[in-house]
Design an enzyme around this catalytic site. Sequence first.
Site, short mmCIF file in Angstrom:
data_model
loop_
_atom_site.label_atom_id
_atom_site.label_comp_id
_atom_site.label_asym_id
_atom_site.label_seq_id
_atom_site.Cartn_x
_atom_site.Cartn_y
_atom_site.Cartn_z
N SER A 124 0.83 -1.21 0.00
CA SER A 124 0.00 0.00 0.00
C SER A 124 0.86 1.25 0.00
O SER A 124 1.96 1.27 0.57
CB SER A 124 -0.87 -0.01 1.27
OG SER A 124 -1.40 1.26 1.51
N TYR A 148 -1.63 -0.08 10.37
CA TYR A 148 -1.90 -0.71 9.07
C TYR A 148 -0.69 -0.57 8.15
O TYR A 148 -0.18 -1.55 7.60
CB TYR A 148 -3.15 -0.07 8.43
CG TYR A 148 -3.34 -0.45 6.98
CD1 TYR A 148 -3.69 -1.75 6.63
CD2 TYR A 148 -3.18 0.49 5.96
CE1 TYR A 148 -3.85 -2.10 5.29
CE2 TYR A 148 -3.34 0.15 4.63
CZ TYR A 148 -3.68 -1.14 4.30
OH TYR A 148 -3.84 -1.49 2.98
N LYS A 152 2.00 -3.48 6.68
CA LYS A 152 2.29 -3.73 5.25
C LYS A 152 3.79 -3.64 4.98
O LYS A 152 4.34 -4.44 4.23
CB LYS A 152 1.54 -2.70 4.39
CG LYS A 152 0.04 -2.96 4.30
CD LYS A 152 -0.24 -4.20 3.47
CE LYS A 152 -1.71 -4.55 3.44
NZ LYS A 152 -2.02 -5.79 2.73
P1 NAD Z 1 -11.19 -6.74 0.96
O1 NAD Z 1 -11.42 -6.67 2.43
O2 NAD Z 1 -12.34 -6.52 0.05
O3 NAD Z 1 -10.51 -8.13 0.59
C1 NAD Z 1 -9.65 -8.82 1.48
C2 NAD Z 1 -10.07 -10.28 1.47
O4 NAD Z 1 -9.20 -11.00 2.35
C3 NAD Z 1 -11.49 -10.48 1.97
O5 NAD Z 1 -12.18 -11.35 1.11
C4 NAD Z 1 -11.31 -11.11 3.35
O6 NAD Z 1 -12.38 -11.97 3.69
C5 NAD Z 1 -9.99 -11.84 3.18
N1 NAD Z 1 -9.25 -12.04 4.44
C6 NAD Z 1 -8.97 -11.12 5.39
N2 NAD Z 1 -8.28 -11.69 6.40
C7 NAD Z 1 -8.10 -12.99 6.06
C8 NAD Z 1 -7.44 -14.07 6.69
N3 NAD Z 1 -6.85 -13.94 7.88
N4 NAD Z 1 -7.42 -15.27 6.06
C9 NAD Z 1 -8.03 -15.43 4.86
N5 NAD Z 1 -8.68 -14.42 4.22
C10 NAD Z 1 -8.71 -13.22 4.81
O7 NAD Z 1 -10.01 -5.70 0.65
P2 NAD Z 1 -9.45 -5.20 -0.75
O8 NAD Z 1 -9.79 -3.76 -0.90
O9 NAD Z 1 -9.83 -6.13 -1.83
O10 NAD Z 1 -7.89 -5.27 -0.44
C11 NAD Z 1 -7.12 -6.41 -0.81
C12 NAD Z 1 -5.70 -6.20 -0.30
O11 NAD Z 1 -5.18 -5.00 -0.85
C13 NAD Z 1 -5.60 -6.07 1.22
O12 NAD Z 1 -4.44 -6.76 1.65
C14 NAD Z 1 -5.43 -4.57 1.42
O13 NAD Z 1 -4.69 -4.27 2.59
C15 NAD Z 1 -4.66 -4.16 0.19
N6 NAD Z 1 -4.86 -2.75 -0.17
C16 NAD Z 1 -6.12 -2.27 -0.36
C17 NAD Z 1 -6.32 -0.93 -0.67
C18 NAD Z 1 -7.70 -0.36 -0.85
O14 NAD Z 1 -7.86 0.88 -0.78
N7 NAD Z 1 -8.73 -1.18 -1.09
C19 NAD Z 1 -5.21 -0.06 -0.81
C20 NAD Z 1 -3.94 -0.59 -0.63
C21 NAD Z 1 -3.76 -1.95 -0.31
N1 UFG Z 2 -12.50 12.03 2.23
C1 UFG Z 2 -13.49 12.97 2.44
N2 UFG Z 2 -14.71 12.53 2.89
C2 UFG Z 2 -14.96 11.21 3.13
C3 UFG Z 2 -13.93 10.27 2.92
C4 UFG Z 2 -12.71 10.72 2.48
O1 UFG Z 2 -13.28 14.16 2.24
O2 UFG Z 2 -16.09 10.89 3.55
C5 UFG Z 2 -11.20 12.49 1.69
C6 UFG Z 2 -10.01 12.18 2.58
O3 UFG Z 2 -9.83 13.19 3.54
C7 UFG Z 2 -8.88 12.08 1.55
C8 UFG Z 2 -9.57 11.50 0.31
O4 UFG Z 2 -10.96 11.77 0.48
O5 UFG Z 2 -8.41 13.34 1.24
C9 UFG Z 2 -9.38 10.00 0.14
O6 UFG Z 2 -9.75 9.34 1.34
P1 UFG Z 2 -10.00 7.76 1.38
O7 UFG Z 2 -10.47 7.43 2.76
O8 UFG Z 2 -10.87 7.34 0.25
O9 UFG Z 2 -8.55 7.14 1.09
P2 UFG Z 2 -7.15 7.29 1.85
O10 UFG Z 2 -6.21 7.97 0.89
O11 UFG Z 2 -7.31 7.89 3.18
O12 UFG Z 2 -6.70 5.76 2.08
C10 UFG Z 2 -6.88 4.77 1.06
C11 UFG Z 2 -7.21 3.42 1.72
C12 UFG Z 2 -6.01 2.84 2.40
C13 UFG Z 2 -4.86 2.81 1.43
C14 UFG Z 2 -4.58 4.20 0.93
C15 UFG Z 2 -3.41 4.23 -0.03
O13 UFG Z 2 -8.24 3.58 2.68
O14 UFG Z 2 -6.28 1.52 2.83
O15 UFG Z 2 -5.74 4.69 0.26
O16 UFG Z 2 -3.50 3.19 -0.92
F1 UFG Z 2 -3.77 2.28 2.03
#
Ligand code: NAD
Ligand code: UFG
Length: 342
Positions: A124, A148, A152
């Site tokens: 991330s 978090y 990572k």
């Molecule tokens: P998500 O929660 O939709 O998917 C994660 C999946 O992993 C889910 O299906 C959940 O049931 C499964 N899971 C969680 N813990 C587990 C465990 N202990 N054993 C087996 N399965 C488990 O999330 P996502 O948005 O699809 O994210 C996928 C990956 O990408 C995550 O590792 C997350 O940290 C990373 N990531 C997501 C974002 C984002 O903004 N969505 C940004 C950066 C990194």
């Molecule tokens: N924001 C608002 N109102 C809301 C939600 C968010 O103004 O209701 C703003 C935040 O302040 C920020 C932007 O929208 O400026 C994006 O916020 P998000 O919560 O959508 O995303 P973040 O950048 O905070 O974090 C996301 C994921 C993390 C990931 C990160 C980088 O939540 O898991 O992007 O990949 F790690």
Amino acid sequence: MNILVTGGAGYIGSHTCLRLIEKGHQVSVLDNLCNSSHEPLRRVELMTNSQIPVFIGDVRDADTVASVLRDGQFDSIIHFAGLKSVSESFDKPTEYHDVNCIGTLTVARTAVQLGIKRLVFSSSATVYGNQDTMPIPENAPTAPTSPYGESKLAAERVLCGLQDECSSFSIANLRYFNPVGAHESGRLGEDPRGVPANLMPFLARVAAGVYRELLIYGNDYPTVDGTGVRDYIHVVDLADAHVAALSALQKRPRRITWNVGRGVGISVAQIVSAFERTTGINVPCRVAHRREGDIAESYADVTRITEESEWRPHKDLDSMVRDLWRWQSLNPHGYSGASTPT
Ligand code: NAD
Ligand code: UFG
């Protein structure tokens, strides 16, 4: 390739399963469904006319992981399974380290023991924390500001350590910026539990009338219009980055760290305007205090991924908001709704 996708039932995992199957790969899933359900994978099966073996289990359970990996004879793993909420990680830091770091160690160590050749990891942009210069290159100093982000970064280090010990094991740490949107069919999308913490799913629910207004967390940042700036990337482009990473590792065993974004910073106000322009729906907004832990600006330097692979992001902001809105309109109750398409 024969690929195990951990966390494949989740938001990014399900879109990636779809793209992998469309490219001719064989896919199985290991997921404990703690933040998902069978439904997205059922839809992927329908969309691709294929069957996905699904193993329900926890990536921290070494016996389960060993048995799934041994029986499946996989040549590659994409490891999505993990916890992803920045705010929740402050309340449950140990849980975040356990799942994100120990879970990754368990999967990767077992993979090495069984001779599985490659692993792509969901890292991330939060590993970077606050940075003075934009865009952020991969060699920027890491400085996560949440449990978090720390979990990572620790998981990346575990993978690098394993790769040092076993040079035939290849890894790709993909540092995602802000994944958003949904599959253009409207059949796959993001279905967060409870009140969405992220901008895009919350905005879609305001537009749908579920919530009254969108709170804009701060309009006094040193950015183009005072609102927070992020690098939003369409989830299907992100899914394709995993295909590109696997293919790069298949060509030449090695260690990769790639930013995955578009390299374009977009503000909250610009997102709202794009949504209103694309959908024709007015989104009531109110400016609120800055959200604790937020940074002003974060967007990626994507030179490395574009030089080292043929991957390019193809979908622009209008596609992201259009596909998000299609998903929200067709699935007002997410995957659990009665009116979902099949
Ligand atoms: P998500 O929660 O939709 O998917 C994660 C999946 O992993 C889910 O299906 C959940 O049931 C499964 N899971 C969680 N813990 C587990 C465990 N202990 N054993 C087996 N399965 C488990 O999330 P996502 O948005 O699809 O994210 C996928 C990956 O990408 C995550 O590792 C997350 O940290 C990373 N990531 C997501 C974002 C984002 O903004 N969505 C940004 C950066 C990194
Ligand atoms: N924001 C608002 N109102 C809301 C939600 C968010 O103004 O209701 C703003 C935040 O302040 C920020 C932007 O929208 O400026 C994006 O916020 P998000 O919560 O959508 O995303 P973040 O950048 O905070 O974090 C996301 C994921 C993390 C990931 C990160 C980088 O939540 O898991 O992007 O990949 F790690």
